[in-house]
Design an enzyme around this catalytic site. Structure first.
Site, PDB file in Angstrom:
ATOM      1  N   LYS A  59      -0.957   3.432   4.841  1.00  0.00           N
ATOM      2  CA  LYS A  59      -1.152   2.465   5.924  1.00  0.00           C
ATOM      3  C   LYS A  59      -1.846   3.116   7.121  1.00  0.00           C
ATOM      4  CE  LYS A  59       2.794  -0.501   4.808  1.00  0.00           C
ATOM      5  NZ  LYS A  59       4.115  -0.964   5.280  1.00  0.00           N
ATOM      6  N   ALA A  75       4.331   3.373   8.861  1.00  0.00           N
ATOM      7  CA  ALA A  75       5.755   3.379   8.512  1.00  0.00           C
ATOM      8  C   ALA A  75       5.968   2.527   7.273  1.00  0.00           C
ATOM      9  CB  ALA A  75       6.593   2.842   9.669  1.00  0.00           C
ATOM     10  N   ASP A  76       6.956   2.922   6.477  1.00  0.00           N
ATOM     11  CA  ASP A  76       7.309   2.096   5.330  1.00  0.00           C
ATOM     12  C   ASP A  76       8.753   2.363   4.945  1.00  0.00           C
ATOM     13  OD1 ASP A  76       5.368   0.330   3.374  1.00  0.00           O
ATOM     14  OD2 ASP A  76       7.243   0.886   2.431  1.00  0.00           O
ATOM     15  N   GLN A  77       9.295   1.426   4.182  1.00  0.00           N
ATOM     16  CA  GLN A  77      10.694   1.499   3.785  1.00  0.00           C
ATOM     17  C   GLN A  77      10.815   1.088   2.327  1.00  0.00           C
ATOM     18  OE1 GLN A  77      13.508  -1.443   5.540  1.00  0.00           O
ATOM     19  NE2 GLN A  77      14.543   0.375   6.311  1.00  0.00           N
TER      20      GLN A  77
END
Length: 194
Positions: A59, A75-77
């Site tokens: 991203k 950011a990622d989850q």
């Protein structure tokens, strides 16, 4: 830093966290093929935390390519329950099924943040909160689904711990901001050092 950092995310929650912390930032939604990246990571034997980092990096790289010289926050989850990775549910029926799968079990929410500039990862961090849902009844599930509605479709877990879905939980271990989708305190530390 000159220009403010760019948050590569369309997440209202992540934007709100940075806003509330008084961080000046721009935001642009990063369009990356998350499913393809997850498949490549899975095939390469990467675990969920490493995959969350790869997604955050992708991203940041996507937005960073459009804004030379700027620091970009990606950011990622992920959600990992016993080796099964979950995505945001497609509809309310899928959300209900997902919550039933998590019922009475512990799952992990690896949450990654990456800062990127001009093709280089300046900094990366991942937190892995652990959350356990109690063995809730179908009536409790129906009540939460009715109270939350479509908002659940924006969450990888099909729940919002900051909303009525908190009633489905038995235990939460880990950083609150990371559970919401951004390891905020480590990120603020990095931004201060910049």
């Amino acid at each position: 830093m000159g220009h403010p950092p760019i948050l590569a995310s369309k997440s209202a929650t992540r934007r709100q966290m940075l806003d509330s912390a008084g961080v000046a930032f721009d935001a642009h939604s990063a369009d990356v093929d998350e499913a393809a990246i997850k498949e490549i990571c899975r095939a390469g034997g990467l675990d969920a935390p490493a995959t969350a980092l790869k997604l955050a990096e992708a991203k940041a790289a996507a937005i960073g390519a459009r804004f030379p010289g700027r620091v970009v926050i990606g950011a990622d989850q992920m959600l990992d329950c016993g080796g099964v990775w979950f995505d945001k549910p497609a509809d309310m029926a899928a959300a209900a099924d997902q919550l039933r799968h998590l019922r009475g079990r512990m799952h992990e929410l690896p949450t990654a943040v990456v800062c990127w500039r001009d093709g280089v990862v300046l900094w990366r961090h991942v937190e892995t909160p652990r959350l356990t849902l109690h063995a809730f009844t179908e009536a409790e599930l129906a009540s939460v689904l009715a109270a939350e509605g479509d908002r659940l479709l924006d969450s990888v877990g099909a729940y919002r711990v900051e909303g009525p879905a908190i009633r489905l939980f038995q235990a939460i271990e880990g950083d609150w901001f990371s559970i919401l989708g951004l390891p905020l305190l480590p990120l603020l530390g990095f931004l201060r050092r910049q």
